[in-house]
Every structure is written in C-alpha cells, then in structure tokens.
Design an enzyme around this catalytic site. Structure first.
Site, PDB file in Angstrom:
ATOM      1  N   LYS A 142       0.856  -1.198   0.000  1.00 38.53           N
ATOM      2  CA  LYS A 142       0.000   0.000   0.000  1.00 38.53           C
ATOM      3  C   LYS A 142       0.885   1.238   0.000  1.00 38.53           C
ATOM      4  O   LYS A 142       2.071   1.171   0.359  1.00 38.53           O
ATOM      5  CB  LYS A 142      -0.937   0.050   1.213  1.00 38.53           C
ATOM      6  CG  LYS A 142      -0.259   0.027   2.598  1.00 38.53           C
ATOM      7  CD  LYS A 142       0.295   1.336   3.103  1.00 38.53           C
ATOM      8  CE  LYS A 142       0.905   1.187   4.460  1.00 38.53           C
ATOM      9  NZ  LYS A 142       1.843   2.301   4.807  1.00 38.53           N
ATOM     10  N   PRO A 148       9.775  -4.365  -0.443  1.00 42.85           N
ATOM     11  CA  PRO A 148      10.879  -3.973   0.446  1.00 42.85           C
ATOM     12  C   PRO A 148      10.399  -3.823   1.892  1.00 42.85           C
ATOM     13  O   PRO A 148       9.257  -3.391   2.131  1.00 42.85           O
ATOM     14  CB  PRO A 148      11.331  -2.625  -0.097  1.00 42.85           C
ATOM     15  CG  PRO A 148      10.786  -2.532  -1.462  1.00 42.85           C
ATOM     16  CD  PRO A 148       9.567  -3.401  -1.522  1.00 42.85           C
ATOM     17  N   SER A 185       2.390  -6.071   7.290  1.00 43.61           N
ATOM     18  CA  SER A 185       0.976  -5.959   7.659  1.00 43.61           C
ATOM     19  C   SER A 185       0.098  -6.689   6.640  1.00 43.61           C
ATOM     20  O   SER A 185      -0.846  -7.387   6.984  1.00 43.61           O
ATOM     21  CB  SER A 185       0.579  -4.480   7.730  1.00 43.61           C
ATOM     22  OG  SER A 185       1.442  -3.788   8.625  1.00 43.61           O
ATOM     23  N   ASP A 192      -1.814  -1.172  10.612  1.00 46.68           N
ATOM     24  CA  ASP A 192      -2.169  -1.229   9.187  1.00 46.68           C
ATOM     25  C   ASP A 192      -2.863  -2.533   8.805  1.00 46.68           C
ATOM     26  O   ASP A 192      -3.365  -2.660   7.695  1.00 46.68           O
ATOM     27  CB  ASP A 192      -0.889  -1.134   8.344  1.00 46.68           C
ATOM     28  CG  ASP A 192      -0.380   0.290   8.254  1.00 46.68           C
ATOM     29  OD1 ASP A 192       0.750   0.487   7.794  1.00 46.68           O
ATOM     30  OD2 ASP A 192      -1.120   1.204   8.667  1.00 46.68           O
ATOM     31  N   GLY A 248       3.851  -1.371   4.011  1.00 41.53           N
ATOM     32  CA  GLY A 248       2.969  -2.275   4.753  1.00 41.53           C
ATOM     33  C   GLY A 248       3.124  -3.742   4.407  1.00 41.53           C
ATOM     34  O   GLY A 248       2.198  -4.538   4.604  1.00 41.53           O
ATOM     35  N   GLY A 249       4.289  -4.141   3.924  1.00 43.84           N
ATOM     36  CA  GLY A 249       4.479  -5.530   3.499  1.00 43.84           C
ATOM     37  C   GLY A 249       4.163  -6.541   4.580  1.00 43.84           C
ATOM     38  O   GLY A 249       3.418  -7.498   4.373  1.00 43.84           O
ATOM     39  N   GLY A 303      10.340  -2.384   5.779  1.00 39.09           N
ATOM     40  CA  GLY A 303      10.587  -1.103   6.438  1.00 39.09           C
ATOM     41  C   GLY A 303      10.603   0.040   5.431  1.00 39.09           C
ATOM     42  O   GLY A 303      11.384   0.978   5.512  1.00 39.09           O
ATOM     43  N   ALA A 304       9.710  -0.065   4.463  1.00 40.06           N
ATOM     44  CA  ALA A 304       9.712   0.897   3.342  1.00 40.06           C
ATOM     45  C   ALA A 304       8.456   1.760   3.309  1.00 40.06           C
ATOM     46  O   ALA A 304       8.237   2.496   2.361  1.00 40.06           O
ATOM     47  CB  ALA A 304       9.861   0.128   2.037  1.00 40.06           C
ATOM     48  N   GLY A 305       7.586   1.590   4.302  1.00 45.32           N
ATOM     49  CA  GLY A 305       6.347   2.376   4.321  1.00 45.32           C
ATOM     50  C   GLY A 305       5.283   1.797   3.413  1.00 45.32           C
ATOM     51  O   GLY A 305       4.292   2.446   3.080  1.00 45.32           O
TER      52      GLY A 305
HETATM   53  C1  CDM Z   1       3.022   4.475   9.397  1.00 44.66           C
HETATM   54  C2  CDM Z   1       1.811   3.647   9.097  1.00 44.66           C
HETATM   55  O1  CDM Z   1       2.172   2.513   8.352  1.00 44.66           O
HETATM   56  C3  CDM Z   1       0.788   4.461   8.329  1.00 44.66           C
HETATM   57  O2  CDM Z   1      -0.086   3.613   7.682  1.00 44.66           O
HETATM   58  C4  CDM Z   1       1.203   3.142  10.392  1.00 44.66           C
HETATM   59  O3  CDM Z   1       0.852   4.204  11.226  1.00 44.66           O
HETATM   60  C5  CDM Z   1       2.174   2.232  11.129  1.00 44.66           C
HETATM   61  O4  CDM Z   1       1.478   1.060  11.338  1.00 44.66           O
HETATM   62  P1  CDM Z   1       2.284  -0.259  11.754  1.00 44.66           P
HETATM   63  O5  CDM Z   1       3.489  -0.447  10.886  1.00 44.66           O
HETATM   64  O6  CDM Z   1       1.302  -1.379  11.810  1.00 44.66           O
HETATM   65  O7  CDM Z   1       2.808   0.140  13.173  1.00 44.66           O
HETATM   66  P2  CDM Z   1       2.609  -0.737  14.452  1.00 44.66           P
HETATM   67  O8  CDM Z   1       3.357  -2.026  14.284  1.00 44.66           O
HETATM   68  O9  CDM Z   1       1.156  -0.764  14.810  1.00 44.66           O
HETATM   69  O10 CDM Z   1       3.378   0.215  15.497  1.00 44.66           O
HETATM   70  C6  CDM Z   1       4.773   0.348  15.423  1.00 44.66           C
HETATM   71  C7  CDM Z   1       5.094   1.541  16.318  1.00 44.66           C
HETATM   72  O11 CDM Z   1       4.740   2.748  15.611  1.00 44.66           O
HETATM   73  C8  CDM Z   1       4.203   3.701  16.543  1.00 44.66           C
HETATM   74  N1  CDM Z   1       2.844   4.079  16.097  1.00 44.66           N
HETATM   75  C9  CDM Z   1       2.178   3.315  15.172  1.00 44.66           C
HETATM   76  C10 CDM Z   1       0.920   3.723  14.758  1.00 44.66           C
HETATM   77  C11 CDM Z   1       0.359   4.902  15.314  1.00 44.66           C
HETATM   78  N2  CDM Z   1      -0.864   5.335  14.963  1.00 44.66           N
HETATM   79  N3  CDM Z   1       1.050   5.632  16.227  1.00 44.66           N
HETATM   80  C12 CDM Z   1       2.291   5.247  16.621  1.00 44.66           C
HETATM   81  O12 CDM Z   1       2.922   5.917  17.451  1.00 44.66           O
HETATM   82  C13 CDM Z   1       4.192   3.031  17.910  1.00 44.66           C
HETATM   83  O13 CDM Z   1       5.393   3.399  18.559  1.00 44.66           O
HETATM   84  C14 CDM Z   1       4.256   1.553  17.573  1.00 44.66           C
HETATM   85  O14 CDM Z   1       4.860   0.802  18.592  1.00 44.66           O
HETATM   86  N1  ATP Z   2       6.293 -11.170   6.963  1.00 39.60           N
HETATM   87  C1  ATP Z   2       6.915  -9.998   7.175  1.00 39.60           C
HETATM   88  N2  ATP Z   2       7.159  -9.159   6.143  1.00 39.60           N
HETATM   89  C2  ATP Z   2       7.765  -7.941   6.360  1.00 39.60           C
HETATM   90  N3  ATP Z   2       8.148  -7.492   7.568  1.00 39.60           N
HETATM   91  C3  ATP Z   2       7.922  -8.310   8.610  1.00 39.60           C
HETATM   92  C4  ATP Z   2       7.301  -9.584   8.470  1.00 39.60           C
HETATM   93  N4  ATP Z   2       7.201 -10.135   9.696  1.00 39.60           N
HETATM   94  C5  ATP Z   2       7.746  -9.263  10.557  1.00 39.60           C
HETATM   95  N5  ATP Z   2       8.193  -8.167   9.920  1.00 39.60           N
HETATM   96  C6  ATP Z   2       8.825  -6.994  10.563  1.00 39.60           C
HETATM   97  O1  ATP Z   2       7.950  -5.861  10.424  1.00 39.60           O
HETATM   98  C7  ATP Z   2       8.702  -4.661  10.239  1.00 39.60           C
HETATM   99  C8  ATP Z   2       8.345  -3.927   8.970  1.00 39.60           C
HETATM  100  O2  ATP Z   2       7.169  -4.416   8.446  1.00 39.60           O
HETATM  101  P1  ATP Z   2       6.611  -3.778   7.127  1.00 39.60           P
HETATM  102  O3  ATP Z   2       7.406  -4.240   5.966  1.00 39.60           O
HETATM  103  O4  ATP Z   2       5.143  -3.969   7.153  1.00 39.60           O
HETATM  104  O5  ATP Z   2       6.908  -2.246   7.430  1.00 39.60           O
HETATM  105  P2  ATP Z   2       6.749  -1.085   6.462  1.00 39.60           P
HETATM  106  O6  ATP Z   2       6.973  -1.530   5.073  1.00 39.60           O
HETATM  107  O7  ATP Z   2       7.592  -0.004   7.001  1.00 39.60           O
HETATM  108  O8  ATP Z   2       5.238  -0.733   6.565  1.00 39.60           O
HETATM  109  P3  ATP Z   2       4.588   0.433   7.344  1.00 39.60           P
HETATM  110  O9  ATP Z   2       5.680   1.259   7.953  1.00 39.60           O
HETATM  111  O10 ATP Z   2       3.786   1.127   6.339  1.00 39.60           O
HETATM  112  O11 ATP Z   2       3.795  -0.306   8.384  1.00 39.60           O
HETATM  113  C9  ATP Z   2      10.146  -5.060  10.112  1.00 39.60           C
HETATM  114  O12 ATP Z   2      10.765  -4.784  11.352  1.00 39.60           O
HETATM  115  C10 ATP Z   2      10.103  -6.568   9.864  1.00 39.60           C
HETATM  116  O13 ATP Z   2      11.228  -7.182  10.454  1.00 39.60           O
END
Ligand code: CDM
Ligand code: ATP
EC number: 2.7.1.148
Length: 279
Positions: A10, A93, A102, A135, A99-100, A95-97
């Site tokens: 996403k 990717p 999630s 997410d 939501g992989g 940790g790329a924003g």
């Molecule tokens: C950045 C976004 O991806 C936007 O869609 C989300 O807000 C993050 O959602 P996410 O990756 O599922 O994050 P979570 O795993 O729920 O939370 C990771 C950390 O991000 C911070 N966190 C997350 C969501 C939120 N509304 N406020 C926060 O402060 C909290 O410190 C939390 O411990």
């Molecule tokens: N199946 C998985 N795929 C990706 N990351 C995973 C998975 N399981 C656990 N993680 C952990 O979740 C964190 C990042 O997840 P994800 O890739 O959803 O983050 P993101 O792309 O930054 O998404 P967002 O920040 O939008 O939530 C990483 O620390 C990763 O180690």
C-alpha cells in the site's frame, strides 16, 4: 488443498497527525490505497506449521514474523491449530512504508479462514487483525480507505484508477523510531476533510489538485532516516518531479501520474524505481 495468495503493498496518499494518545500511539487520519506490488503467499498441506521465505534472508522465521503471529492468533481464537507449510515469496521492500508485513499478516488470516471452513466472520477477521498492527485491518479488504484512530478505524471507497512512480532508496526506516522522533503535531482535521482533500480529487481524476493536497506529517520526524528520505525528494525535484511524498513511515517515496517522465533521468541512481498502478 493448496492456496496461492497475492499480498499487495500500500501507499499512504496522505497522513495527518492529530496528537499523542494515552496508550503511546499517535491519533491520526490517513488515506491508503493498495498497489500492484505483491508478495506471494503459498499455503501447502503439512503435518505441522512451517514458514519458508524466498527473496529475503533477513526476516525472522519464528514468532516475531507477522505471518506466524497471525497463525497463533487464529489458533487462539478458533482452537484450530494450523498445519500448513507457508512459503513467502518476498518482493515488497521491508521497512519501506509499504505495509508488506501488515499485508502478509492480514492475508494469512484470510487464507487460514478459507482453508479451515470460514470459522471467523469478516468482523472477527478485522478484530483479530487489529491485534497484529495498525495497518493490518486495512489489508483485510484493501483498495481505497481512510483510516483513523491508531489506524484501525476504517471507511472504504471504490478503488480509484491512477498510476504511481515508486522509488525505493535501498534503506529502511523504523516505524517506531519515526514516530518516537516526531515533533508535537496537533492537526485539526476530520475524515470529511480527508474526503474533500484527497478522495474526491482522486476519484474525479483531478490529479493536479490532488498533488497540491498531499501531506505526510511523518516527514516532520527528526529521525535520520526521514532526513535521508527528504534528500531523495529534493533529488527528484531536480529531475523535474516537483510533487512526491514519503509513504507511511518511509523509506519509499512516490509520485502520482508522472506518465510523461523521461525514465532515463531515474536510471543509475541510488534507488530502484517502478511504474505501478493502484488496485
Ligand atoms: C506508518 C503507518 O504505516 C501508516 O499507515 C502506520 O501508522 C504504522 O502502522 P504499523 O506499521 O502497523 O505500526 P505498528 O506495528 O502498529 O506500530 C509500530 C510503532 O509505531 C508507533 N505508532 C504506530 C501507529 C500509530 N498510529 N502511532 C504510533 O505511534 C508506535 O510506537 C508503535 O509501537
Ligand atoms: N512477513 C513480514 N514481512 C515484512 N516485515 C515483517 C514480516 N514479519 C515481521 N516483519 C517486521 O515488520 C517490520 C516492517 O514491516 P513492514 O514491511 O510492514 O513495514 P513497512 O513496510 O515499514 O510498513 P509500514 O511502515 O507502512 O507499516 C520489520 O521490522 C520486519 O522485520
């Protein structure tokens, strides 16, 4: 029975921070759309639960993997112990924003529900998803939605039709750190505002108006990672891409509807780029 499930990424078309909650999360409003960049989840018969990952060697295989967390939550809720071999083909990717993780968690919940005769209702799937991350509920349905609260309250719309240029700069951002290093922001904004600013120009194809309204308050974070992302945005401006936005907590940057761009300008840089579509 074998199941093959696409697990889409996403982007956050906008994200506004309304303040800090007592539980430590931030109150926010965000607009999300799934895009045609996918992981693939394979569910194969097995005498036990096992997870294999292709395309990424850094992800955990144990209980800290969101796929395993989803399996355990499914077992707690239904009493069914999933005996499946799950193969994850990782393309999104990390940790790329995008939501992989999630997306993987949500699609694992849906796949297990299908495999074991739908013991959970749609509402129960959304409730379970909430426990896995902010997410995750969005990915139970995907498409286009406004999320608010921590990100678990959702209003869905018909998916829109637009093109995206996605840039991945080969580094990841820690969501927690980006939020931890966020200055105090208190936006006065409502779901109706988000509809007026983002949803309606998007649905009506008014991309110039949409681009003017794109905002991501997480770009104001003091985290080093976000500062590196802002430099990428400056580089894109020098290449003629005036309006780009960090997705979620980074590190990806995207731009909307840049169809007539000379792609040679984007080659041989310190990023990969893909032209993608909303789905
Ligand atoms: C950045 C976004 O991806 C936007 O869609 C989300 O807000 C993050 O959602 P996410 O990756 O599922 O994050 P979570 O795993 O729920 O939370 C990771 C950390 O991000 C911070 N966190 C997350 C969501 C939120 N509304 N406020 C926060 O402060 C909290 O410190 C939390 O411990
Ligand atoms: N199946 C998985 N795929 C990706 N990351 C995973 C998975 N399981 C656990 N993680 C952990 O979740 C964190 C990042 O997840 P994800 O890739 O959803 O983050 P993101 O792309 O930054 O998404 P967002 O920040 O939008 O939530 C990483 O620390 C990763 O180690």
């Amino acid at each position: 029975m074998k199941l093959i499930i696409p697990s889409p990424a996403k982007i956050n078309l906008s994200l506004w921070i309304k303040g800090k909650r007592k539980d430590g999360y931030h109150e926010l409003i965000t607009v999300m759309h799934t895009i045609n960049l996918y992981d693939v989840l394979y569910f194969l018969p097995s005498d036990r639960l096992e997870l294999h990952i292709e395309g990424n060697q850094t992800l955990p295989l144990g209980s800290s993997n969101l796929i395993i967390k989803a399996c355990r939550l499914f077992r707690e809720k239904t009493g069914i112990n999933p005996k499946v071999k799950i193969k994850l083909e990782k393309n999104i990717p990390i940790g790329a924003g995008l939501g992989g993780g999630s997306s993987n968690a949500a699609n694992t919940l849906k796949a297990l529900n299908t495999l074991y005769g739908n013991p959970l209702s749609k509402e129960e799937l959304f409730e379970l998803a909430e426990n896995l991350g902010s997410d995750v509920p969005f990915f139970i349905r995907g498409g286009l939605a406004i999320a608010w609260g921590r990100g678990e309250k959702l209003k869905f719309y018909s998916p829109a039709n637009f093109k995206i240029l996605l840039i991945y700069p080969y580094f990841s951002c820690s969501t927690a750190e980006v939020y931890q290093k966020l200055l105090q922001i208190k936006r006065e904004i409502s779901v109706e505002d988000a509809e007026r600013l983002i949803i309606s120009p998007l649905i009506n194809g008014n991309f110039e108006e949409l681009k003017e309204n794109l905002v991501n308050d997480l770009e104001k974070s003091e985290s080093d990672c976000v500062k590196k992302v802002l430099k990428i945005k400056e580089e894109l401006k020098e290449l003629g891409i005036e309006k780009s936005l960090m997705s979620g907590s980074g590190s990806c940057v995207f731009s909307i509807d840049t169809g007539d761009l000379n792609t040679d300008l984007l080659k041989n840089k310190h990023w990969w780029f893909k032209f993608l579509s909303a789905i």
